[in-house]
Design a protein around this motif. Sequence first.
Motif, PDB file in Angstrom:
ATOM      1  N   GLY A  63       0.806  -1.217   0.000  1.00  0.00           N
ATOM      2  CA  GLY A  63       0.000   0.000   0.000  1.00  0.00           C
ATOM      3  C   GLY A  63       0.836   1.263   0.000  1.00  0.00           C
ATOM      4  N   ASP A  64       2.018   1.203  -0.624  1.00  0.00           N
ATOM      5  CA  ASP A  64       2.962   2.315  -0.523  1.00  0.00           C
ATOM      6  C   ASP A  64       2.886   3.304  -1.686  1.00  0.00           C
ATOM      7  OD1 ASP A  64       3.853   0.463  -2.320  1.00  0.00           O
ATOM      8  OD2 ASP A  64       5.892   0.339  -1.555  1.00  0.00           O
ATOM      9  N   ARG A  65       1.952   3.104  -2.610  1.00  0.00           N
ATOM     10  CA  ARG A  65       1.793   4.045  -3.725  1.00  0.00           C
ATOM     11  C   ARG A  65       0.370   4.598  -3.713  1.00  0.00           C
ATOM     12  NH1 ARG A  65       2.329   0.773  -8.499  1.00  0.00           N
ATOM     13  NH2 ARG A  65       2.300  -1.071  -7.165  1.00  0.00           N
ATOM     14  N   PHE A  66       0.264   5.912  -3.779  1.00  0.00           N
ATOM     15  CA  PHE A  66      -1.062   6.517  -3.781  1.00  0.00           C
ATOM     16  C   PHE A  66      -1.040   7.817  -4.583  1.00  0.00           C
ATOM     17  CE2 PHE A  66       1.123   8.508  -0.259  1.00  0.00           C
ATOM     18  CZ  PHE A  66       0.725   9.838  -0.323  1.00  0.00           C
ATOM     19  N   ARG A  67      -2.227   8.238  -4.971  1.00  0.00           N
ATOM     20  CA  ARG A  67      -2.376   9.491  -5.702  1.00  0.00           C
ATOM     21  C   ARG A  67      -3.831   9.928  -5.571  1.00  0.00           C
ATOM     22  NH1 ARG A  67      -1.229  10.210 -12.229  1.00  0.00           N
ATOM     23  NH2 ARG A  67      -1.864  12.395 -12.401  1.00  0.00           N
ATOM     24  N   TYR A  68      -4.059  11.236  -5.569  1.00  0.00           N
ATOM     25  CA  TYR A  68      -5.438  11.722  -5.539  1.00  0.00           C
ATOM     26  C   TYR A  68      -5.554  12.987  -6.368  1.00  0.00           C
ATOM     27  CZ  TYR A  68      -3.583  14.585  -1.666  1.00  0.00           C
ATOM     28  OH  TYR A  68      -2.837  15.424  -0.885  1.00  0.00           O
ATOM     29  N   GLN A  69      -6.784  13.275  -6.805  1.00  0.00           N
ATOM     30  CA  GLN A  69      -7.024  14.375  -7.735  1.00  0.00           C
ATOM     31  C   GLN A  69      -8.310  15.105  -7.353  1.00  0.00           C
ATOM     32  OE1 GLN A  69      -6.841  17.067  -9.918  1.00  0.00           O
ATOM     33  NE2 GLN A  69      -5.398  15.663 -10.927  1.00  0.00           N
ATOM     34  N   ASP A  70      -8.195  16.445  -7.175  1.00  0.00           N
ATOM     35  CA  ASP A  70      -9.364  17.263  -6.841  1.00  0.00           C
ATOM     36  C   ASP A  70     -10.140  17.717  -8.078  1.00  0.00           C
ATOM     37  OD1 ASP A  70      -9.005  17.305  -3.999  1.00  0.00           O
ATOM     38  OD2 ASP A  70      -7.372  18.735  -4.267  1.00  0.00           O
ATOM     39  N   ASP A  71      -9.523  17.665  -9.226  1.00  0.00           N
ATOM     40  CA  ASP A  71     -10.167  17.986 -10.507  1.00  0.00           C
ATOM     41  C   ASP A  71     -10.970  19.291 -10.466  1.00  0.00           C
ATOM     42  OD1 ASP A  71     -10.661  17.290 -13.256  1.00  0.00           O
ATOM     43  OD2 ASP A  71     -12.728  16.874 -12.671  1.00  0.00           O
ATOM     44  N   GLY A  72     -10.329  20.348 -10.034  1.00  0.00           N
ATOM     45  CA  GLY A  72     -10.970  21.660 -10.079  1.00  0.00           C
ATOM     46  C   GLY A  72     -11.695  22.067  -8.811  1.00  0.00           C
ATOM     47  N   GLU A  73     -11.946  21.135  -7.913  1.00  0.00           N
ATOM     48  CA  GLU A  73     -12.514  21.503  -6.618  1.00  0.00           C
ATOM     49  C   GLU A  73     -11.405  22.154  -5.779  1.00  0.00           C
ATOM     50  OE1 GLU A  73     -15.546  21.527  -6.289  1.00  0.00           O
ATOM     51  OE2 GLU A  73     -16.592  19.598  -6.429  1.00  0.00           O
ATOM     52  N   PRO A  74     -11.748  22.946  -4.762  1.00  0.00           N
ATOM     53  CA  PRO A  74     -10.715  23.548  -3.911  1.00  0.00           C
ATOM     54  C   PRO A  74      -9.767  22.486  -3.354  1.00  0.00           C
ATOM     55  CG  PRO A  74     -12.849  24.531  -3.443  1.00  0.00           C
ATOM     56  CD  PRO A  74     -13.102  23.388  -4.383  1.00  0.00           C
TER      57      PRO A  74
END
Length: 211
Positions: A63-74
């Motif tokens: 579980g050592d790789r992660f990513r997240y995206q707000d896509d234009g939200e604050p």
Amino acid sequence: MSSFLGIDAPCAHEIEKIKGSRFLGFAFPVRDEEEALALVAEKRKQFHDARHWCWAYRLGIQGDRFRYQDDGEPSGTAGLPILKEIDARGLTDVLVLVVRYFGGTKLGTGGLARAYAQAAREVLERAALVEVRIDRPVRVSFSYEDTSAVQSVLHRFQQQAIEATYGERTELLFSVPSAQAESFAQALRDATSNRAQIQIGPEAPGQRTPR
């Protein structure tokens, strides 16, 4: 660590509207970033008239790789709350995507974070969980004279080959629990007086058991 927790199949769920906005949650089992991003692109195309497509994933046996995206939200109001819901369940090899249709009323940063977290939480609550054993591939090559000795070791370790090639030498491939791989290989060496040729590969997902 002998296993990890993931989800068994894709799942979808839409929460109740919040001030007119719709939030559609999707959870997917994924093996790598390429697969995760392809699923995001697919959903963006499917829901092309939505306002935001926010997502997060956690990958890898550890579980050592992660990513997240707000896509234009604050910043911090969408992708990170989604990731926190994945982590709250100790999941990996999972992508969660939340599609938002704007309802005309702004929710504020706190309201947005709660909405995206709720959408992620509710879709994950509906997903079927699976415990995935961590294995290592063990490939064994041996001559006919060592067949009986090898079979004895296989019986002792309760192993069955997942691939087999027969010729001048027999080649068998096994998926062995990571914690047993070295002892299994050593038992084969001992039984054949080091005549067996053995290769042990890196850790990989193995047997899946519904939770």
